[in-house]
Design a protein around this motif. Sequence first.
Motif, PDB file in Angstrom:
ATOM      1  N   GLN A  80     -53.915  12.955  18.608  1.00 20.28           N
ATOM      2  CA  GLN A  80     -54.996  12.051  18.977  1.00 20.28           C
ATOM      3  C   GLN A  80     -56.347  12.611  18.547  1.00 20.28           C
ATOM      4  O   GLN A  80     -57.219  11.871  18.066  1.00 20.28           O
ATOM      5  N   ALA A  83     -56.665  12.163  14.797  1.00 18.70           N
ATOM      6  CA  ALA A  83     -56.942  10.758  14.467  1.00 18.70           C
ATOM      7  C   ALA A  83     -58.396  10.408  14.766  1.00 18.70           C
ATOM      8  O   ALA A  83     -59.042   9.671  14.003  1.00 18.70           O
ATOM      9  N   SER A  87     -61.047   9.134  11.941  1.00 12.51           N
ATOM     10  CA  SER A  87     -61.747   7.844  12.063  1.00 12.51           C
ATOM     11  C   SER A  87     -63.257   8.009  11.895  1.00 12.51           C
ATOM     12  O   SER A  87     -63.910   7.196  11.228  1.00 12.51           O
ATOM     13  N   VAL A 151     -58.084   3.303  12.888  1.00 12.15           N
ATOM     14  CA  VAL A 151     -57.617   4.624  13.350  1.00 12.15           C
ATOM     15  C   VAL A 151     -58.265   4.989  14.679  1.00 12.15           C
ATOM     16  O   VAL A 151     -57.616   5.539  15.580  1.00 12.15           O
ATOM     17  N   ALA A 155     -56.341   5.677  18.222  1.00 14.46           N
ATOM     18  CA  ALA A 155     -56.488   6.926  18.972  1.00 14.46           C
ATOM     19  C   ALA A 155     -56.864   6.659  20.426  1.00 14.46           C
ATOM     20  O   ALA A 155     -56.389   7.344  21.340  1.00 14.46           O
ATOM     21  N   ARG A 158     -53.690   5.120  22.250  1.00 16.83           N
ATOM     22  CA  ARG A 158     -52.445   5.894  22.224  1.00 16.83           C
ATOM     23  C   ARG A 158     -51.955   6.313  23.601  1.00 16.83           C
ATOM     24  O   ARG A 158     -50.750   6.210  23.883  1.00 16.83           O
ATOM     25  N   SER A 176     -63.639   9.345  19.051  1.00 12.40           N
ATOM     26  CA  SER A 176     -63.020   8.050  18.738  1.00 12.40           C
ATOM     27  C   SER A 176     -64.041   6.920  18.836  1.00 12.40           C
ATOM     28  O   SER A 176     -64.092   6.022  17.969  1.00 12.40           O
TER      29      SER A 176
END
Length: 205
Positions: A80, A83, A87, A151, A155, A158, A176
């Motif tokens: 995570q 990701a 992103s 993405v 994340a 998730r 994120s």
Amino acid sequence: MGTKTADETGSETGTEAKSDDVKSGNETVDITKDEQPAEAAADTGAEVLGDADEYEGDGLTDLDAAGLAAEQEGPSGVGQGAAAVVSAVLGFVSLTGSWLGTVAGARETLVGQLETASSASVATQIKEVYGDAWQTTALWGGIFALLGLLVAVAALARPAFGAPAKPQAGWIKSVSWAGVALGILGLLLAVLKYTDVLLGLPSAP
């Protein structure tokens, strides 16, 4: 002078009687008393060993429980975090430009120069040489922005599909959301540039 008193006589008699008892095997009571502490010690040792076995069993049970708990905790969050960083990077690239978008724009410029006749109007030459190249660059920027946005959303979402009970790290959420913001901004700018709303082609004289 040689007369013995009654006490001395009784003492000698009692001493002789005790000696006779020992010689004749009347020491059962004493032996039994000596054996009792040994038996008690043996029983105590057995209880101690039993407690030690129980303690060892409890220790193994705790280790097994800890292992099962670690397995049930789910992912560690490394994926995570990666990701989230990807992103944010994709969103940043969509704003600053990438070598892929630069090469695609330069190629479109070259194609426009080759396909446009020298006798074409100025407006046509501007569109074919510069307009299409700028739109191509904006298109690649929008692609990077869209990828970064997807993405980042993946994340953030998730934990809901993996281990909901385990909270997501704060820095993962922050990065994120930064990827989401950069992706939306990059996608918006790409659409505005592609449609000539932002930095449109100059008009021919």
